[in-house]
Design a protein around this motif. Structure first.
Motif, mmCIF file in Angstrom:
data_model
loop_
_atom_site.group_PDB
_atom_site.id
_atom_site.type_symbol
_atom_site.label_atom_id
_atom_site.label_comp_id
_atom_site.label_asym_id
_atom_site.label_seq_id
_atom_site.Cartn_x
_atom_site.Cartn_y
_atom_site.Cartn_z
ATOM 1 N N UNK A 1 1.199 -61.566 4.497
ATOM 2 C CA UNK A 1 2.699 -61.093 3.826
ATOM 3 C C UNK A 1 3.387 -60.766 5.060
ATOM 4 N N UNK A 2 2.936 -60.346 6.169
ATOM 5 C CA UNK A 2 3.461 -60.057 7.447
ATOM 6 C C UNK A 2 3.964 -61.437 8.187
ATOM 7 N N UNK A 3 3.184 -62.112 8.320
ATOM 8 C CA UNK A 3 3.584 -63.527 8.953
ATOM 9 C C UNK A 3 4.677 -64.078 8.101
ATOM 10 N N UNK A 4 4.841 -64.090 6.664
ATOM 11 C CA UNK A 4 5.805 -64.695 6.009
ATOM 12 C C UNK A 4 7.159 -63.937 6.191
ATOM 13 N N UNK A 5 7.054 -62.611 6.052
ATOM 14 C CA UNK A 5 8.279 -61.636 6.468
ATOM 15 C C UNK A 5 8.918 -62.028 7.839
ATOM 16 N N UNK A 6 7.940 -62.360 8.822
ATOM 17 C CA UNK A 6 8.348 -62.663 10.295
ATOM 18 C C UNK A 6 8.869 -64.042 10.190
#
Length: 236
Positions: free
Chosen positions: A146-151
């Motif tokens: 989720x963090x990678x996608x948000x980034x």
């Protein structure tokens, strides 16, 4: 029948190295401005100012931080095992390391600690036994994907060089080398097993020292030649 496998004598080819993509210093500023006020802001700030891997970043605990001393210690890492989030020891001995933090990062972490405590109080939650720095609103660990996608969405919105979250690690290490920080210091900060790894992966970002070397040789050689000329002529 063969007594020995002939394939054991064959050296496998080395995999091709992928080109490293990093952000320029102006792009780092643009990215942080675009992230300000959003959940990814602090993880991005910490990543780009420390070079932590994603798992190390998300496993960071308040007990790993000395904000008064301005240091961070990597003691564990997060990974996904059979769909479940788990914590483990760092991948190598050198991955367990201490990193000095910039004052800007220290201040942001101090503010985040206060905000996190206030949010838990509002939700009627007690002290988080895990003590994680980065969590979801309810205190659960942040999901790595989720963090990678948000980034990825943040990078697209900021209109900077398209890099992955891991690209912030490359960015941090590369800029340290380009700014002339000694490679051993950079290697220790990155948690590489040895300096050779840093040299092999980031050699392109190390400034050439050839011109400086030539100037130094010229300086001492001219000095020695002047000494010879200044000496009184002896003999008959």
């Amino acid at each position: 029948m063969l007594f020995k496998n002939p394939a054991q004598q064959v050296k496998p080819p080395k995999p091709d190295r992928h080109e490293i993509k990093i952000l320029g210093k102006d792009e780092i500023g643009e990215l942080l401005k675009a992230a300000k006020g959003t959940p990814p802001y602090l993880p991005v700030l910490v990543a780009v100012t420390t070079g932590l891997r994603r798992g190390e970043l998300l496993a960071l605990r308040w007990s790993d931080l000395d904000l008064n001393g301005g240091t961070l210690t990597v003691n564990q890492s997060m990974e996904r095992v059979k769909g479940e989030i788990a914590f483990k020891a760092p991948k190598t001995k050198t991955s367990r390391r201490s990193i000095t933090l910039p004052a800007l990062t220290v201040q942001a972490l101090q503010e985040h600690r206060v905000e996190q405590a206030e949010d838990r109080l509002k939700l009627g939650l007690g002290r988080d036994p895990r003590g994680l720095v980065f969590t979801r609103p309810g205190g659960q660990p942040l999901d790595p994907d989720s963090l990678s996608k948000a980034f990825g969405r943040l990078v697209a919105a900021a209109d900077v060089t398209p890099i992955t979250l891991h690209g912030l690690r490359h960015t941090h290490i590369s800029h340290l080398l380009m700014d002339g920080v000694h490679v051993k210091v950079v290697s220790e900060r990155a948690g590489h097993a040895n300096v050779n790894i840093t040299l092999s992966v980031y050699a392109a970002y190390m400034p050439s020292m050839q011109a400086d070397a030539a100037l130094r040789v010229d300086a001492w050689l001219r000095l020695e030649l002047r000494k010879g000329l200044a000496e009184p002529l002896g003999g008959n």
